[in-house]
Design a protein around this motif. Structure first.
Motif, PDB file in Angstrom:
ATOM      1  N   GLU A   1       0.839  -1.214   0.000  1.00  0.00           N
ATOM      2  CA  GLU A   1       0.000   0.000   0.000  1.00  0.00           C
ATOM      3  C   GLU A   1       0.869   1.258   0.000  1.00  0.00           C
ATOM      4  OE1 GLU A   1      -3.788  -2.076   2.365  1.00  0.00           O
ATOM      5  OE2 GLU A   1      -2.296  -0.880   3.472  1.00  0.00           O
ATOM      6  N   ARG A   2       1.979   1.207   0.742  1.00  0.00           N
ATOM      7  CA  ARG A   2       2.915   2.346   0.757  1.00  0.00           C
ATOM      8  C   ARG A   2       3.604   2.483  -0.598  1.00  0.00           C
ATOM      9  NH1 ARG A   2       3.330   5.853   5.165  1.00  0.00           N
ATOM     10  NH2 ARG A   2       2.965   4.781   7.124  1.00  0.00           N
ATOM     11  N   LEU A   3       3.958   1.338  -1.180  1.00  0.00           N
ATOM     12  CA  LEU A   3       4.713   1.345  -2.440  1.00  0.00           C
ATOM     13  C   LEU A   3       3.892   1.985  -3.565  1.00  0.00           C
ATOM     14  CD1 LEU A   3       7.340   0.503  -3.861  1.00  0.00           C
ATOM     15  CD2 LEU A   3       6.344  -1.779  -4.163  1.00  0.00           C
ATOM     16  N   GLN A   4       2.569   1.827  -3.470  1.00  0.00           N
ATOM     17  CA  GLN A   4       1.663   2.461  -4.454  1.00  0.00           C
ATOM     18  C   GLN A   4       2.006   3.939  -4.636  1.00  0.00           C
ATOM     19  OE1 GLN A   4      -2.512   2.833  -3.553  1.00  0.00           O
ATOM     20  NE2 GLN A   4      -2.616   0.746  -2.800  1.00  0.00           N
ATOM     21  N   LYS A   5       2.371   4.578  -3.525  1.00  0.00           N
ATOM     22  CA  LYS A   5       2.472   6.033  -3.505  1.00  0.00           C
ATOM     23  C   LYS A   5       3.873   6.530  -3.871  1.00  0.00           C
ATOM     24  CE  LYS A   5      -1.536   6.457  -0.768  1.00  0.00           C
ATOM     25  NZ  LYS A   5      -2.126   5.222  -1.331  1.00  0.00           N
ATOM     26  N   LEU A   6       4.815   5.603  -4.040  1.00  0.00           N
ATOM     27  CA  LEU A   6       6.202   6.013  -4.319  1.00  0.00           C
ATOM     28  C   LEU A   6       6.451   6.040  -5.826  1.00  0.00           C
ATOM     29  CD1 LEU A   6       8.134   4.051  -1.521  1.00  0.00           C
ATOM     30  CD2 LEU A   6       7.273   6.405  -1.487  1.00  0.00           C
ATOM     31  N   PRO A   7       7.393   6.907  -6.270  1.00  0.00           N
ATOM     32  CA  PRO A   7       7.662   7.018  -7.706  1.00  0.00           C
ATOM     33  C   PRO A   7       8.410   5.795  -8.230  1.00  0.00           C
ATOM     34  CG  PRO A   7       9.150   8.455  -6.485  1.00  0.00           C
ATOM     35  CD  PRO A   7       8.230   7.809  -5.473  1.00  0.00           C
ATOM     36  N   VAL A   8       7.775   5.002  -9.058  1.00  0.00           N
ATOM     37  CA  VAL A   8       8.409   3.841  -9.693  1.00  0.00           C
ATOM     38  C   VAL A   8       8.004   3.859 -11.171  1.00  0.00           C
ATOM     39  CG1 VAL A   8       8.450   1.293  -9.783  1.00  0.00           C
ATOM     40  CG2 VAL A   8       8.366   2.466  -7.554  1.00  0.00           C
ATOM     41  N   PHE A   9       8.991   3.533 -12.048  1.00  0.00           N
ATOM     42  CA  PHE A   9       8.666   3.432 -13.481  1.00  0.00           C
ATOM     43  C   PHE A   9       8.067   2.049 -13.741  1.00  0.00           C
ATOM     44  CE2 PHE A   9      10.254   7.425 -14.713  1.00  0.00           C
ATOM     45  CZ  PHE A   9      11.490   7.659 -14.122  1.00  0.00           C
ATOM     46  N   TRP A  10       6.798   1.889 -13.407  1.00  0.00           N
ATOM     47  CA  TRP A  10       6.168   0.568 -13.436  1.00  0.00           C
ATOM     48  C   TRP A  10       6.182  -0.080 -14.820  1.00  0.00           C
ATOM     49  CZ3 TRP A  10       5.600  -2.090  -9.203  1.00  0.00           C
ATOM     50  CH2 TRP A  10       5.475  -1.420  -7.979  1.00  0.00           C
ATOM     51  N   ASP A  11       6.275   0.738 -15.855  1.00  0.00           N
ATOM     52  CA  ASP A  11       6.301   0.116 -17.199  1.00  0.00           C
ATOM     53  C   ASP A  11       7.631  -0.597 -17.451  1.00  0.00           C
ATOM     54  OD1 ASP A  11       7.315   2.920 -19.269  1.00  0.00           O
ATOM     55  OD2 ASP A  11       7.555   2.599 -17.119  1.00  0.00           O
TER      56      ASP A  11
END
Ligand code: 6PG
Length: 228
Positions: free
Chosen positions: A56-66
């Motif tokens: 749930e926390r990770l949702q909010k962090l900047p990650v280049f999910w693609d």
């Protein structure tokens, strides 16, 4: 102080909340480094309940999910979308809330049965390549993924499990060989229920979780054994 045999690092957190945020940040940082270095990040998500808040926390962090490929450490042989499945929890807590291409999410097809799913997933892992970060939990008996005490080391990348003491009995797991081969392994251990297993590991018992060499352990105070 690193007193867990085989551990690369041991970080103690006040509680599950602190641990969840810290590990979420670790994952986001590791993703940024891998994507900068290699253009992709192969992430293995843990099952169970402990990682939910981290996701749930990770949702909010900047990650280049693609640029992220998501795999799973293990899966319970239950129908697709069953609430008890590990991938269902990961979708609810994270994957349904981030902009990740569906083709980057590699669920274990455990609904096919352990044998068929294990062989299909082994082929998929071959295609994904080296795993960058494997997130793991630990059960009260010291199991990790779906490798329970008494598990037999397998040469294959995945194992079919039919006798798991933690229901359901039928599961698919990454093999110990695969877990150890990952670039980074991070354990999240929370709650008094895990004290006994940690105590046994501290005393040198090679429970399955302790066999994952060079892992980074994140433990909350509630899980620390009295003798710590
Ligand atoms: C599973 C998990 C299992 C889990 C541990 C800890 O399918 O149950 O893969 O390995 O990580 O049992 O579970 P909790 O986090 O719920 O304590």
């Amino acid at each position: 102080m690193n007193i867990l045999p085989n551990a690369r690092m041991l970080i103690i957190h006040d509680d599950l909340d602190d641990m969840s945020l810290a590990v979420a940040r670790r994952i986001a940082t590791s993703a940024a480094e891998a994507i900068a270095d290699r253009g992709s990040f192969n992430l293995v998500l843990a099952g169970g309940e402990t990682p939910r808040r981290c996701y749930e926390r990770l949702q909010k962090l900047p990650v280049f999910w693609d640029q992220v490929q998501v795999c799973f450490s293990d899966e319970r042989c239950l129908p697709k979308n069953d609430n008890r499945r590990n991938d269902t929890m990961a979708r609810d807590a994270l994957l349904n809330h981030v902009d990740i291409p569906p083709t980057n999410i590699h669920a274990i097809p455990a609904e096919l049965g352990a044998g068929e799913a294990a062989s299909r997933y082994a082929a998929l892992l071959e295609h994904v390549g080296m795993l960058d970060l494997v997130l793991l939990g630990m059960g009260e008996d010291g199991h990790t993924a779906s490798l329970f005490p008494g598990y037999s080391a397998a040469a294959a990348a995945t194992v079919a499990v039919y006798d798991a003491p933690k229901p359901p009995a039928e599961r698919v797991s990454l093999s110990m060989k695969t877990l150890i081969a990952a670039r980074q392994k991070i354990f999240m251990v929370s709650g008094a229920g895990k004290r006994d297993a940690l105590q046994r590991i501290l005393q040198g018992e090679l429970l399955p979780a302790a066999c994952v060499a060079s892992a980074e352990w994140h433990i909350d105070r509630a899980a620390l054994p009295e003798s710590f």
